[in-house]
Each structure stands twice: as C-alpha cells, then as structure tokens.
Motif scaffolding. Structure first.
Motif, PDB file in Angstrom:
ATOM      1  N   PRO A 399      -4.396  -3.704   5.695  1.00 31.22           N
ATOM      2  CA  PRO A 399      -4.831  -2.402   4.971  1.00 31.22           C
ATOM      3  C   PRO A 399      -6.588  -2.582   4.856  1.00 31.22           C
ATOM      4  O   PRO A 399      -6.818  -3.859   4.761  1.00 31.22           O
ATOM      5  N   PRO A 400      -7.385  -1.473   5.117  1.00 27.49           N
ATOM      6  CA  PRO A 400      -8.845  -1.614   4.900  1.00 27.49           C
ATOM      7  C   PRO A 400      -8.890  -2.358   3.382  1.00 27.49           C
ATOM      8  O   PRO A 400      -8.418  -2.100   2.516  1.00 27.49           O
ATOM      9  N   CYS A 456      -6.150  -4.446  -9.250  1.00 26.26           N
ATOM     10  CA  CYS A 456      -6.468  -2.933  -9.739  1.00 26.26           C
ATOM     11  C   CYS A 456      -7.338  -2.147  -8.817  1.00 26.26           C
ATOM     12  O   CYS A 456      -7.267  -0.669  -8.984  1.00 26.26           O
ATOM     13  N   THR A 457      -8.181  -2.557  -7.976  1.00 29.16           N
ATOM     14  CA  THR A 457      -8.994  -2.081  -7.060  1.00 29.16           C
ATOM     15  C   THR A 457      -8.939  -2.042  -5.818  1.00 29.16           C
ATOM     16  O   THR A 457      -9.740  -1.044  -5.008  1.00 29.16           O
ATOM     17  N   ARG A 458      -8.160  -2.949  -5.246  1.00 33.39           N
ATOM     18  CA  ARG A 458      -7.911  -2.798  -3.737  1.00 33.39           C
ATOM     19  C   ARG A 458      -6.497  -3.627  -3.261  1.00 33.39           C
ATOM     20  O   ARG A 458      -6.106  -4.052  -4.252  1.00 33.39           O
ATOM     21  N   PRO A 459      -6.137  -3.433  -2.047  1.00 40.31           N
ATOM     22  CA  PRO A 459      -4.955  -4.164  -1.648  1.00 40.31           C
ATOM     23  C   PRO A 459      -5.145  -5.613  -1.685  1.00 40.31           C
ATOM     24  O   PRO A 459      -6.015  -6.193  -1.128  1.00 40.31           O
ATOM     25  N   VAL A 460      -4.125  -6.252  -2.033  1.00 42.60           N
ATOM     26  CA  VAL A 460      -4.085  -7.688  -1.969  1.00 42.60           C
ATOM     27  C   VAL A 460      -2.760  -7.917  -1.016  1.00 42.60           C
ATOM     28  O   VAL A 460      -1.634  -7.379  -1.240  1.00 42.60           O
ATOM     29  N   VAL A 461      -2.814  -8.757  -0.255  1.00 36.99           N
ATOM     30  CA  VAL A 461      -1.706  -9.199   0.996  1.00 36.99           C
ATOM     31  C   VAL A 461      -1.666 -10.416   1.016  1.00 36.99           C
ATOM     32  O   VAL A 461      -2.769 -11.019   1.040  1.00 36.99           O
ATOM     33  N   PRO A 477       7.100  -6.117   1.819  1.00 35.62           N
ATOM     34  CA  PRO A 477       6.547  -6.311   3.304  1.00 35.62           C
ATOM     35  C   PRO A 477       5.856  -5.105   3.398  1.00 35.62           C
ATOM     36  O   PRO A 477       6.103  -3.878   3.089  1.00 35.62           O
ATOM     37  N   LEU A 478       4.765  -5.403   4.265  1.00 36.95           N
ATOM     38  CA  LEU A 478       3.627  -4.154   4.620  1.00 36.95           C
ATOM     39  C   LEU A 478       4.661  -3.074   5.380  1.00 36.95           C
ATOM     40  O   LEU A 478       4.350  -1.918   5.634  1.00 36.95           O
ATOM     41  N   ALA A 479       5.451  -3.831   6.239  1.00 38.90           N
ATOM     42  CA  ALA A 479       6.297  -2.940   7.303  1.00 38.90           C
ATOM     43  C   ALA A 479       7.402  -3.717   7.747  1.00 38.90           C
ATOM     44  O   ALA A 479       7.657  -4.862   7.490  1.00 38.90           O
ATOM     45  N   ALA A 480       8.445  -3.012   8.099  1.00 34.60           N
ATOM     46  CA  ALA A 480       9.637  -3.661   8.764  1.00 34.60           C
ATOM     47  C   ALA A 480       9.398  -4.752   9.535  1.00 34.60           C
ATOM     48  O   ALA A 480       8.670  -4.674  10.625  1.00 34.60           O
ATOM     49  N   GLU A 500      -5.462   1.534  -9.511  1.00 36.15           N
ATOM     50  CA  GLU A 500      -4.727   0.671  -8.570  1.00 36.15           C
ATOM     51  C   GLU A 500      -4.629   0.928  -7.130  1.00 36.15           C
ATOM     52  O   GLU A 500      -4.544   2.038  -6.716  1.00 36.15           O
ATOM     53  N   GLY A 501      -4.800  -0.171  -6.290  1.00 33.80           N
ATOM     54  CA  GLY A 501      -5.054  -0.014  -4.928  1.00 33.80           C
ATOM     55  C   GLY A 501      -3.872   0.156  -4.262  1.00 33.80           C
ATOM     56  O   GLY A 501      -2.933   0.276  -4.688  1.00 33.80           O
TER      57      GLY A 501
END
Length: 501
Positions: A399-400, A456-461, A477-480, A500-501
C-alpha cells in the motif's frame, strides 16, 4: 608444495615463467565458465547490500569490506549497473584465484596437466563456484589469500628478502577485502617467526608488524570515510573509537558468542561433511596424504598452511550467522593444494613408471562430477532474475506510504531498487530488529517502537511475522496468496477515531 631451499634463483625463475601459460589457461577457462553462469541482476541477502553500497560509496555491515566497496564503485563507473559490476568483480577474482592456484602448483614442481586440472577442479567446487558468480566478497578475499600463499611458498623456496614485505601488503589487502581474514593472524605470525629463524633481524620483523598496523589503520580510516557518506544498516557505526572497534570486530554478529561444546563439535562435523561433499568424498583422503607429504618435507611451512586452514574452519564453525559455511571458501585453496600433492604422491607410489600427468585423472574426475552436477542448475540460475521478480511483485502489492518490515534477504533487494531505480520511495523499509538500525528515513532503536508510533497513521506491512509482533497485533494477508501481511491493532480503541491507517 614442498619448497627446496637449495633451489637456485635461475631455476625458480624458469618455473615462474613456466607457470604463466598453465595459470592463464586455468584462469581463462574458469572465467568463461563463470561468465556463462554469472547472475548479473540484483540478488538477495548481502549481494544487494554490497552492490548498493558500491554504487553509493557507503559502508557495508560490519566488519566492513572497504576494498570490495571501492573496487565495486570503480567497476560501476564503467559498467553502470551496480549488481552486474560487482558480480563481474566476483567472476574476475574467482577465475584469478584458480589461476594463482595453478601457478603455485606449477612453480612448486607439479606437472602442468595436474596443476591445471587441480585449478579447474577447485574453481568448479560448489562453494567456490557459487561465490564467483554472484555479488559477494568471498571471491576477492580468496584471490588475495591465494596470492599470500603463493608469495609465502616463493619466499620459502627462494629466500628472497623482499617477499615477506610483499606478503604483509597482500595480507593487508586481504583484510581490506574481508576483515574476517584476521583469523589468519596466527599463520602470519608463524611466517614472521620463520623469517626470524632464517636470519631476519628484529628490526625487519618490527617493520613488517608496523606495515601491517598501518594497513589496518588505513582500513579503519576508509571505513570511517565510507560510513560518513552512507552509514551501515547495522547497529554500529564507525563514527567514534568505540563504534569503530565494535564495527570492525563484527560485534553485531556476536563473533565470540559462547557455544556448548556439543554444538560446536556438531558444527565442525557439519563443516567437514560440506568440505568432503565439495570434493566428492574421494578427494579428502588424497588431500590428507598430500598434507602428510608436506609435513615430512617442511614441517614449519606445513604448520603455516594448517593454521590458515584451521583459522577459517575453526573460527567460522563457531560463528553465528547463517552463511558461516560460505565464509571458509579460502580454506578450499589449501584442500586443493593438498589434493594435488596427494594425487602426485599416489602416482609416484602406485604407478612409478607412468607419466606424471596420470595424477591429473583425480582432479579431472572431480571436475567432471562438479560440471555434471552443477552446470545446468547454474545456467538456469543465471537466466533467472528471482530477486527482481520478487521486488516487482512486492512493490505492486504494498500500500502507499507503508511501513514495510521485511526479512534481511528481501529488505536489501527492495532497498536496492528503491535507492538506485527510484521505485516506491514512499515506503519506509526496516528489518525486524530489536536493536539500533540505521536507515535513510532515520535511526530506529527498536522496530516495535516504530510500529507502535506508525500503526495508527499509516499501513504497516510485513513478510516476517515475529512472536513479539503477533503477540500484540493481528496480521492478515494483503491478498489471497500474498506473502505480505497487514498489521492491525488488536484493540481499535487505542487509536483516535479516523487515525487508524
């Protein structure tokens, strides 16, 4: 490699020139094989980091490899692509090490065919070949250790007074290529003691030590300069005396971490099995026979070789990081030398009336086995670009403006692409380390603290779920089928509404 102190300088010169053609043949054939199997796109793990730092003229992880970085930077100026440039350094250094080995055996009096066959068998061992076709520092390190061994043999054979000084310079360069070559210090000390016994005065010995000390100081200064440009990713930066000592000692790898005796012995057995596999098992008895021959001919010089071998095998069997088995590659030089002498001794004992070249059958068989076992796999690996494919998939999925927690193997690839191709510069990349790490976006004392301040402010992956991360967060998972997982707070109320991101 049994030097004769009665060898005349003219005979030594004849052997030196007679070694050039076999060495050139070995080097050319090894270079051709390596070039056909070279992986010239960015690789995983340290390969991406070494290529990146060569392009940036920055500091690698401890204990540092400034000679490799500087050579890579120069090569990058000509080649352009950092990954390709640094791989070609490995190709040239790997082929050079095989050529130097052949020249050493030829100068020591072994038959040309045996010398060439041994050099090529060495070049085709799984471990040596693997490090000569990727961006790594072990091929360059092995070349310099090979040069040091050749100079040491030349000095024992001829007694030329200038050779110990050249050996010292060569050892300093080996330290600059891979500072872990400090494990050769006891062997170097034996050489100095042998020089003392052969009439070198105390003043000369102190001069050698002073020259080596200056070399180490120069390596330290280059490390400091490189780190001032781009600091290493690791916890220790050579920006102070204490930081420099921790950096150059490889403290981040816990190099002297105590191991249980049983674990250490198990690692030693594992190393022994790996070495015997590289020589198809049958080669090791001949190598032991060759070492025995050397001990009987020149016990002091055999001790020097054994200390070199024991330094690599003994120390790196104690080492923690997962690529410990690759760090002993210079030890394969010694096994190959002993193998050649063992094959020659067997020919003399069992086939005394046969031509000397018959001894080449053993290394030729080992070479054929290595080629049959590896050639197809190496060609396929050279044609593939798995790290580039991984990076393309990851950048398409992430994600961005994400905080990305990646394993070291993949972190370096993503950072390489991000820095040199300006791809997805919106991402902040980190490794899941609980100790200080240095990134382009700042110093991170503990990645869990960064997660807590970011979630809380951005995606964490992440593609590296850790127990501490899973203990306090939910991962989905982000996607299957994706290996990347999004990290979510387990208790949403901890974040202000809308944050929350």
């Amino acid at each position: 490699m049994v030097p004769s102190h009665s060898t005349a300088h003219s005979a030594a010169a004849d052997r030196r020139y007679g070694a050039l053609a076999p060495a050139a043949l070995t080097g050319g054939l090894a270079a051709l094989g390596y070039a056909l199997t070279a992986q010239t796109t960015v690789g995983y793990h340290d390969a991406a980091e070494l290529a990146l730092r060569a392009a940036q003229l920055g500091a690698t992880h401890g204990p540092g490899a400034p000679l490799h970085t500087l050579a890579g930077w120069v090569a990058t100026l000509g080649v352009g692509d950092a990954a390709a440039a640094t791989t070609w350094i490995s190709v040239a250094a790997g082929a050079g090490a095989a050529a130097v080995l052949t020249g050493l055996l030829r100068r020591a009096g072994l038959a040309p065919g045996l010398s060439v066959a041994t050099g090529l068998a060495f070049a085709a061992t799984h471990m040596v070949w693997g490090n000569a076709v990727v961006t790594e520092l072990y091929a360059l390190s092995t070349l310099l250790v090979a040069a040091m061994l050749t100079l040491a043999w030349g000095w024992r054979a001829t007694g030329q007074a200038q050779l110990p000084r050249i050996i010292t310079v060569c050892y300093g360069l080996a330290l600059a290529a891979h500072f872990a070559n400090v494990v050769l210090l006891p062997a170097y000390g034996v050489l100095l003691l042998l020089a003392r016994r052969r009439g070198a005065g105390l003043r000369h010995l102190l001069a050698h030590l002073g020259l080596l000390t200056l070399g180490v100081a120069g390596i330290a200064l280059v490390n400091v300069a490189l780190a001032a440009r781009v600091p290493p990713f690791g916890p220790y930066v050579p920006d102070s005396v204490g930081g420099l000592l921790l950096y150059m000692s490889g403290a981040e790898h816990a190099p002297l971490q105590p191991r249980a005796l049983a674990d250490y012995l198990a690692r030693c057995v594992e190393h022994a099995v790996i070495v015997t596999q590289n020589y198809a098992f049958v080669g090791v008895p001949f190598a032991l026979a060759g070492l025995y021959r050397m001990v009987r001919a020149d016990a002091a010089f055999a001790l020097f070789q054994v200390l070199c071998f024991g330094g690599f095998m003994g120390y790196f069997s104690l080492f923690g990081p997962g690529d410990y088995f690759a760090m002993v590659v210079p030890a394969y030089l010694l096994v190959s030398i002993w193998l050649a002498y063992g094959a020659d001794a067997a020919r003399r004992r069992w086939l005394p009336g046969w031509p000397a070249e018959v001894a080449a059958l053993l290394p030729l068989c080992l070479l054929a086995l290595s080629l049959q076992d590896q050639a197809g796999e190496r060609r396929s690996a050279a044609a593939a670009a798995p790290a580039l494919s991984f990076a393309a998939r990851a950048f398409a999925e992430l994600p961005p403006d994400s905080l990305v927690i990646a394993r070291w193997n993949e972190f370096t690839v993503l950072r390489y692409q991000q820095a040199l191709s300006s791809v997805r510069t919106d991402l902040d990349l980190v490794v899941p380390a609980r100790t200080v790490r240095h990134y382009v976006h700042g110093v991170v004392p503990d990645y869990m603290q960064l997660v807590a301040s970011s979630i809380c402010t951005r995606p964490v992956v992440t593609n590296r779920p850790t127990p501490e991360l899973e203990a306090v967060h939910d991962l989905r998972p982000l996607a299957a089928g994706s290996e990347w997982q999004r990290v979510y707070l387990r208790t949403a109320e901890l974040c202000t509404a809308g944050q929350e991101g």
